[in-house]
Design a protein around this motif. Structure first.
Motif: not given
Length: 148
Positions: A81-87
């Motif tokens: 969850x700490x990663x931006x899903x769009x990237x």
């Protein structure tokens, strides 16, 4: 005509060798036997194995482990969850060891941190799941064996 021991042993060897050669020729020319390699480009994949090791280690170092679970809707892959899903970009490869016609690849395109692979694509049995993904240019790899 009388056959002595030496002639009998030679005839037995010739019969046994003929028996073995018959089955070798029969199995190598039979269309029902499947003689494929594990993957189509096995040797090319073997050369890129160090990149897979590095990507797997970077996922462990950055605590970027994925969670793969079976649900009623299908196969749910949860990204950190700490990663931006769009990237997050990459592919999900589903490999079926018993039938190469069931193998499939899916591109990763996320709007949230979950990716759902529908249940109708997965036949019961063993699947090898390989998730190659990148976040801001850094490669990650997750491999798992799943019995569905």
């Amino acid at each position: 005509m009388k056959i002595n021991w030496g002639t009998g042993i030679v005839l037995a060897f010739i019969g046994f060798i003929g028996f073995i050669l018959y089955f070798v020729v029969r199995m190598s020319t039979d269309d029902r036997a499947n003689h494929d390699l594990v993957t189509e480009e096995y040797y090319k994949e073997e050369l890129s194995y160090q990149k897979q090791i590095d990507a797997s280690e970077s996922a462990t170092e950055m605590n970027a482990n994925l969670k793969v679970e079976k649900t009623d809707e299908g196969l749910l892959i949860s990204f950190p969850e700490r990663f931006d899903p769009k990237k997050i970009t990459g592919t999900v490869s589903l490999y079926r060891p018993s039938n190469k016609h069931l193998d499939s690849n899916f591109p990763i395109s996320l709007s949230n941190t979950h990716l759902l692979i529908p249940d109708n694509r997965l036949v019961d049995g063993r699947w090898d799941i390989t998730i190659n993904w990148q976040y801001e240019g850094k490669p990650f790899l997750h491999k798992e064996k799943l019995t569905y």
